[in-house]
Design an enzyme around this catalytic site. Structure first.
Site, PDB file in Angstrom:
ATOM      1  N   LYS A 189       0.848  -1.196   0.000  1.00  0.00           N
ATOM      2  CA  LYS A 189       0.000   0.000   0.000  1.00  0.00           C
ATOM      3  C   LYS A 189       0.888   1.254   0.000  1.00  0.00           C
ATOM      4  O   LYS A 189       0.694   2.166  -0.779  1.00  0.00           O
ATOM      5  CB  LYS A 189      -0.923  -0.010   1.226  1.00  0.00           C
ATOM      6  CG  LYS A 189      -1.855   1.172   1.249  1.00  0.00           C
ATOM      7  CD  LYS A 189      -2.815   1.123   2.413  1.00  0.00           C
ATOM      8  CE  LYS A 189      -3.643   2.404   2.443  1.00  0.00           C
ATOM      9  NZ  LYS A 189      -4.483   2.511   3.616  1.00  0.00           N
ATOM     10  N   GLU A 195      10.664  -4.759   4.114  1.00  0.00           N
ATOM     11  CA  GLU A 195      10.687  -6.158   3.692  1.00  0.00           C
ATOM     12  C   GLU A 195      10.308  -6.299   2.219  1.00  0.00           C
ATOM     13  O   GLU A 195      10.945  -7.041   1.459  1.00  0.00           O
ATOM     14  CB  GLU A 195       9.692  -6.982   4.529  1.00  0.00           C
ATOM     15  CG  GLU A 195      10.036  -7.099   6.007  1.00  0.00           C
ATOM     16  CD  GLU A 195       9.370  -6.033   6.858  1.00  0.00           C
ATOM     17  OE1 GLU A 195       9.173  -4.893   6.360  1.00  0.00           O
ATOM     18  OE2 GLU A 195       9.046  -6.328   8.025  1.00  0.00           O
ATOM     19  N   GLY A 244      -4.758  -1.553   4.930  1.00  0.00           N
ATOM     20  CA  GLY A 244      -3.933  -2.694   4.506  1.00  0.00           C
ATOM     21  C   GLY A 244      -4.535  -4.028   4.907  1.00  0.00           C
ATOM     22  O   GLY A 244      -4.612  -4.973   4.114  1.00  0.00           O
ATOM     23  N   ARG A 245      -5.011  -4.135   6.144  1.00  0.00           N
ATOM     24  CA  ARG A 245      -5.528  -5.426   6.624  1.00  0.00           C
ATOM     25  C   ARG A 245      -6.944  -5.707   6.126  1.00  0.00           C
ATOM     26  O   ARG A 245      -7.520  -6.744   6.449  1.00  0.00           O
ATOM     27  CB  ARG A 245      -5.443  -5.488   8.153  1.00  0.00           C
ATOM     28  CG  ARG A 245      -6.034  -4.300   8.881  1.00  0.00           C
ATOM     29  CD  ARG A 245      -5.604  -4.290  10.347  1.00  0.00           C
ATOM     30  NE  ARG A 245      -6.049  -3.088  11.047  1.00  0.00           N
ATOM     31  CZ  ARG A 245      -5.386  -1.946  11.105  1.00  0.00           C
ATOM     32  NH1 ARG A 245      -4.227  -1.830  10.463  1.00  0.00           N
ATOM     33  NH2 ARG A 245      -5.839  -0.924  11.779  1.00  0.00           N
ATOM     34  N   GLU A 330      -4.117  -5.549  15.253  1.00  0.00           N
ATOM     35  CA  GLU A 330      -3.616  -4.285  14.707  1.00  0.00           C
ATOM     36  C   GLU A 330      -4.739  -3.245  14.719  1.00  0.00           C
ATOM     37  O   GLU A 330      -4.491  -2.048  14.840  1.00  0.00           O
ATOM     38  CB  GLU A 330      -3.063  -4.488  13.290  1.00  0.00           C
ATOM     39  CG  GLU A 330      -2.095  -3.390  12.869  1.00  0.00           C
ATOM     40  CD  GLU A 330      -1.370  -3.681  11.562  1.00  0.00           C
ATOM     41  OE1 GLU A 330      -1.993  -3.579  10.498  1.00  0.00           O
ATOM     42  OE2 GLU A 330      -0.169  -4.001  11.599  1.00  0.00           O
ATOM     43  N   HIS A 360      -3.319 -31.721  20.125  1.00  0.00           N
ATOM     44  CA  HIS A 360      -2.135 -32.427  20.622  1.00  0.00           C
ATOM     45  C   HIS A 360      -1.074 -31.439  21.087  1.00  0.00           C
ATOM     46  O   HIS A 360       0.102 -31.795  21.171  1.00  0.00           O
ATOM     47  CB  HIS A 360      -1.606 -33.351  19.516  1.00  0.00           C
ATOM     48  CG  HIS A 360      -2.669 -34.303  19.051  1.00  0.00           C
ATOM     49  ND1 HIS A 360      -2.934 -35.496  19.704  1.00  0.00           N
ATOM     50  CD2 HIS A 360      -3.591 -34.199  18.061  1.00  0.00           C
ATOM     51  CE1 HIS A 360      -3.955 -36.092  19.101  1.00  0.00           C
ATOM     52  NE2 HIS A 360      -4.386 -35.323  18.110  1.00  0.00           N
ATOM     53  N   LYS A 489       9.948   0.013  13.499  1.00  0.00           N
ATOM     54  CA  LYS A 489      10.436   0.205  12.117  1.00  0.00           C
ATOM     55  C   LYS A 489      11.543   1.260  12.098  1.00  0.00           C
ATOM     56  O   LYS A 489      12.563   1.088  11.435  1.00  0.00           O
ATOM     57  CB  LYS A 489       9.297   0.702  11.212  1.00  0.00           C
ATOM     58  CG  LYS A 489       8.259  -0.337  10.854  1.00  0.00           C
ATOM     59  CD  LYS A 489       7.273   0.281   9.856  1.00  0.00           C
ATOM     60  CE  LYS A 489       6.061  -0.593   9.648  1.00  0.00           C
ATOM     61  NZ  LYS A 489       5.029   0.017   8.823  1.00  0.00           N
TER      62      LYS A 489
HETATM   63  O1  F6P Z   1       2.683  -3.778   9.942  1.00  0.00           O
HETATM   64  C1  F6P Z   1       2.332  -2.502   9.611  1.00  0.00           C
HETATM   65  C2  F6P Z   1       1.771  -2.397   8.231  1.00  0.00           C
HETATM   66  O2  F6P Z   1       1.688  -1.031   7.943  1.00  0.00           O
HETATM   67  C3  F6P Z   1       0.414  -3.068   8.065  1.00  0.00           C
HETATM   68  O3  F6P Z   1      -0.630  -2.298   8.519  1.00  0.00           O
HETATM   69  C4  F6P Z   1       0.409  -3.327   6.607  1.00  0.00           C
HETATM   70  O4  F6P Z   1      -0.566  -4.245   6.219  1.00  0.00           O
HETATM   71  C5  F6P Z   1       1.824  -3.814   6.397  1.00  0.00           C
HETATM   72  O5  F6P Z   1       2.594  -3.002   7.259  1.00  0.00           O
HETATM   73  C6  F6P Z   1       2.336  -3.718   4.997  1.00  0.00           C
HETATM   74  O6  F6P Z   1       2.280  -2.401   4.539  1.00  0.00           O
HETATM   75  P1  F6P Z   1       2.364  -2.065   3.007  1.00  0.00           P
HETATM   76  O7  F6P Z   1       1.239  -2.711   2.293  1.00  0.00           O
HETATM   77  O8  F6P Z   1       2.321  -0.573   2.945  1.00  0.00           O
HETATM   78  O9  F6P Z   1       3.687  -2.595   2.501  1.00  0.00           O
END
Ligand code: F6P
Length: 519
Positions: A189, A195, A244-245, A330, A360, A489
């Site tokens: 987003k 990452e 995002g979620r 979140e 288990h 972060k």
């Molecule tokens: O973990 C924080 C966050 O901002 C989430 O809310 C989001 O889904 C995720 O990182 C990934 O963010 P992006 O889609 O901007 O890479």
């Protein structure tokens, strides 16, 4: 103290009495009709909760006092309910419900573009594999849905995921694939997530000469994607009103559309749409997401439970608890209200794993373990699928039997008197009997899906989305921001720079020592 605090304290007083779940079936002859609800292929049975008619009335009263109906109307109309970021929240518009005509036009144009693109890729046959790169909301939804779609629709293309910054993630995703036959879909987003950018760069290196043509992006920040080197025509947009979620329904689901086809994806959207309309239109007392949210409020604020287990008795829903960890924790894992007032007892810890595996592992704790909650253990949401999708009816019957048995066992327990009778004559009976006793009266909900169809899956995810919203309204927190993820972060960026340059900054002794371990 705030009015909200008082309302939640009143609930705790209401819950300060012993309720025997099993007895409620006799005491309340209409229990099943009041506590079982259905919407399309999804049935939810709340009757094994430690919640009686009186408590439910108190919860409905609480919801009214928290202006739930007004908040619901604001949500669907596109009001900026994400106040700290000054944004509307309209993931329902992605399913065709709510928002303005502008939102709907944007969505419809994007859906057509996605479907055309997915159909073209599927027809062309050049690509055999998709590597979906993204994390958090840009990963968990697509990954959960991909697993679940396997029950009823096969992948036309191999779909792999790279999310973690750990090199193992990207290495596993590309292992054995031919770059010439692989489409990389970078989903972010913000297009600023460490990452995702790192995995995107590594996959682009791996694509080599195909890097320009075989990589596309999905983002709400087109400029950053262009800076990253993605051609403008290869970028699929979504909007800041999609959290995002809550984004799997948007172009974030493009990899799913390519792998499974736009029709399958459309059925998924339709399932969520049906749940949206139910949530929007049904009165609170007959409203499934509202009921689910209120049950959670009762367990958290009334009975004092600190966690909520979610156990899907379906291998293909095994990512569900991880998905819900982001969705609920979140969204509602917050200690300040919308007005900046300190608050406690908001989102419980969400956890779980697939059944029967969990039996288990942690079920020992669920049946006999302690907890701060009034009746011990943790409330459980069981999720089961009635149809056998694996052509193994004997396995399926056993799976369902285990699921139903666990909720019954949690509720009924096993009396010490029975244990004593069964073990009569043992010299160590006094020591043994309490150890083999099950206290019971441990609350659970059982959700069944008629089948693990894309439509039913849409119902299920939308149910939990709306549950999360309702709980946020009652706790008076903003369910749509996530400031709590920022600090780590920032510090990670600083620490990485310092480790790379060899110039360690000012840290506590423990962190300095850890950084010193990396050569
Ligand atoms: O973990 C924080 C966050 O901002 C989430 O809310 C989001 O889904 C995720 O990182 C990934 O963010 P992006 O889609 O901007 O890479």
């Amino acid at each position: 103290m705030t009015n909200r605090h008082n309302l939640l304290s009143n609930l705790a007083s209401e819950a300060d009495r012993d309720i025997s779940i099993a007895s409620l079936f006799d005491a309340e002859p209409n229990r099943l009709s009041r506590f079982v609800m259905r919407e399309g292929p999804l049935r939810a049975d709340f009757s094994k909760q430690a919640l009686d008619d009186k408590a439910l009335d108190a919860l409905l009263d609480l919801a009214a006092k928290c202006d739930l109906e007004e908040w619901r109307a604001k949500l669907f109309s596109g009001e900026r309910v994400n106040t700290s970021e000054d944004r509307a929240v309209l993931h329902m518009a992605l399913r065709g419900v709510g928002g303005t005509t502008v939102n709907q036009a944007e969505v419809s144009e994007m859906r057509q573009r996605m479907a055309a693109y997915a159909n073209a890729i599927r027809a062309e046959g050049k690509f055999k594999n998709i590597v979906h790169i993204g994390i958090g909301g840009s990963d968990l939804g697509p990954r959960l849905v991909a697993d679940a779609f396997e029950a009823s629709a096969g992948q036309s293309l191999t779909l792999r995921f790279a999310e973690n910054v750990d090199g193992a993630s990207v290495n596993d995703a590309i292992k054995g694939l031919d770059p010439a036959e692989t489409l990389a879909v970078v989903v972010s987003k913000s297009f600023g997530t460490q990452e995702t950018k790192m995995n995107g760069e590594s996959v682009r290196d791996w694509l080599g000469a195909h890097g320009g043509t075989n990589m596309i992006a999905v983002t709400a920040n087109r400029d950053r994607a262009v800076d990253f080197g993605i051609a403008a025509e290869n970028i699929f947009d979504f909007w800041d009103w999609v959290g995002g979620r809550y984004s799997v329904w948007s172009a974030v689901g493009l990899s799913l559309q390519i792998a499974y086809g736009p029709d399958v994806f459309g059925e998924f959207l339709d399932g969520a749409k049906a749940m949206d309309m139910h949530f929007r239109d049904q009165p609170l007392q007959e409203n499934l997401p509202v009921m689910m949210a209120l049950v959670g409020i009762w367990n958290r604020n009334g009975l004092g439970y600190g966690s909520q287990a979610v156990i899907p008795y379906a291998r293909r829903l095994r990512k569900f608890s991880a998905f819900l960890q982001q969705l609920e924790m979140e969204s509602n894992g917050k200690s300040a209200t919308r007005d900046g007032v300190a608050t406690t007892l908001t989102c419980p810890v969400i956890w779980g794993d697939e059944g029967t595996n969990g039996q288990h592992a942690f079920f020992q704790w669920l049946h006999q373990g302690p907890s701060e909650g009034r009746y011990g253990g943790a409330p459980v949401d069981f999720v089961a699928v009635l149809k056998d999708h694996e052509n193994r009816p004997d396995h399926h019957a056993a799976l369902l039997a285990n699921c139903f048995a666990q909720s019954e066992a949690l509720m009924l327990g096993k009396d010490e008197a029975v244990v004593r009778e069964e073990n009569a004559g043992r010299a160590d009976l006094d020591a043994l009997a309490p150890q083999k006793t099950f206290p019971g009266n441990r609350p659970s909900t059982t959700i069944t899906l008629d089948a693990l169809s894309p439509n039913a899956l849409g119902h299920l995810i939308a149910l939990y989305e709306h549950k999360t919203f309702v709980q946020g309204v009652i706790w008076n927190v903003n369910s749509f921001d996530q400031w709590g993820v920022e600090l780590g972060k920032v510090l990670a960026t600083t620490i990485l720079e310092e480790m790379t340059s060899g110039n360690s900054g000012d840290h506590d002794p423990s962190t300095t020592a850890l950084m010193g371990l990396v050569t």
